[in-house]
Design a protein around this motif. Structure first.
Motif, PDB file in Angstrom:
ATOM      1  N   LYS A  81      76.647 -20.694  72.892  1.00  0.00           N
ATOM      2  CA  LYS A  81      75.517 -20.408  72.001  1.00  0.00           C
ATOM      3  C   LYS A  81      74.194 -20.962  72.500  1.00  0.00           C
ATOM      4  O   LYS A  81      73.135 -20.551  72.038  1.00  0.00           O
ATOM      5  CB  LYS A  81      75.787 -20.981  70.610  1.00  0.00           C
ATOM      6  N   LEU A  82      74.234 -21.907  73.431  1.00  0.00           N
ATOM      7  CA  LEU A  82      73.001 -22.519  73.943  1.00  0.00           C
ATOM      8  C   LEU A  82      72.621 -22.014  75.334  1.00  0.00           C
ATOM      9  O   LEU A  82      71.594 -22.415  75.871  1.00  0.00           O
ATOM     10  CB  LEU A  82      73.149 -24.044  73.965  1.00  0.00           C
ATOM     11  N   ASP A  83      73.433 -21.128  75.903  1.00  0.00           N
ATOM     12  CA  ASP A  83      73.136 -20.554  77.224  1.00  0.00           C
ATOM     13  C   ASP A  83      72.327 -19.280  77.032  1.00  0.00           C
ATOM     14  O   ASP A  83      72.878 -18.200  76.864  1.00  0.00           O
ATOM     15  CB  ASP A  83      74.427 -20.270  77.982  1.00  0.00           C
ATOM     16  N   ASN A  84      71.000 -19.420  77.060  1.00  0.00           N
ATOM     17  CA  ASN A  84      70.120 -18.288  76.755  1.00  0.00           C
ATOM     18  C   ASN A  84      69.486 -17.667  77.989  1.00  0.00           C
ATOM     19  O   ASN A  84      68.424 -17.049  77.906  1.00  0.00           O
ATOM     20  CB  ASN A  84      69.040 -18.744  75.765  1.00  0.00           C
ATOM     21  N   ARG A  85      70.163 -17.816  79.149  1.00  0.00           N
ATOM     22  CA  ARG A  85      69.688 -17.122  80.343  1.00  0.00           C
ATOM     23  C   ARG A  85      69.764 -15.626  80.090  1.00  0.00           C
ATOM     24  O   ARG A  85      70.702 -15.138  79.452  1.00  0.00           O
ATOM     25  CB  ARG A  85      70.538 -17.485  81.561  1.00  0.00           C
TER      26      ARG A  85
END
Length: 163
Positions: A81-85
Motif C-alpha cells: 500500500k505504500l509502494d506508489n511507484r
C-alpha cells in the motif's frame, strides 16, 4: 473538485517522483515544510494527503499527477500500500483489484483459506461472478500452487500477489 482542478492543486503544492513513488511538498505552507514527505499513514495502511479540506490516498494523487486523470480504481501490483511507484500502479476494475488481495482466513496467499471442518487448506478462484473450487490440500503451499496454476490457465496471472 474535478480531476483538472485537483491536478492543478497537486502540481501547485506537491512534487511526485514516479521512480520512487514519493510525494513531497513543493512549498512551505502552515505545518507543511517544503521538501518533506506529504501526508500521513492512516489506520488502513495507506498514506493520505489532505488537499483543499479533502483527504486523498497518495497513490491516487501520484497517478493523477503522472497520467492526468483519476480512474475509479487503482491497484498496487505488488500489494504494498505504500509502494506508489508509477510502474507499480495500474488502472483496474473492482473485480480485478479484489483478485489481488490476500486470501481469507488464516492464509497469506490469495485464493487460499483454512477449511476448519476437514482441517485442510481450501483453494478457489473467481471467474467473473463464478467461484471455482480447486480442491482441499494438506499444505498451504500446495493450495497456493493450485491457485497459481489455475490463474495461469485462466489468463489471470497478472492478478497474483507478488511477494
Amino acid at each position: 473538485m474535478n480531476d483538472t482542478e485537483l491536478r492543478y492543486m497537486c502540481n501547485k503544492y506537491l512534487i511526485y517522483n514516479p521512480l520512487t513513488g514519493v510525494i513531497i511538498y513543493r512549498i512551505s505552507r502552515g505545518r507543511w515544510k517544503a521538501g518533506s514527505m506529504a501526508g500521513t499513514i492512516g489506520s488502513t495502511g495507506y498514506r493520505t494527503i489532505r488537499i483543499d479540506c479533502t483527504n486523498y490516498r497518495s497513490h491516487r494523487v501520484g497517478f493523477l499527477m503522472h497520467h492526468g486523470h483519476l480512474p475509479k480504481m487503482i491497484d498496487h501490483i505488488n500489494g504494498d500500500k505504500l509502494d506508489n511507484r508509477i510502474n507499480n500502479l495500474r488502472e483496474c476494475t473492482a473485480s480485478q483489484n479484489m483478485r489481488n488481495r490476500e486470501g481469507w482466513g488464516a492464509s497469506k496467499f490469495a485464493g487460499v483459506s483454512w477449511f476448519k471442518r476437514d482441517c485442510k487448506w481450501k483453494s478457489q478462484i473467481r471467474m467473473g461472478n463464478k467461484r471455482i473450487h480447486l480442491g482441499y490440500f494438506d499444505s498451504e503451499g500446495d493450495a497456493a500452487t493450485a491457485y497459481v496454476d489455475a490463474a495461469k490457465r485462466f489468463g489471470l496471472i497478472e492478478y497474483i500477489r507478488r511477494s
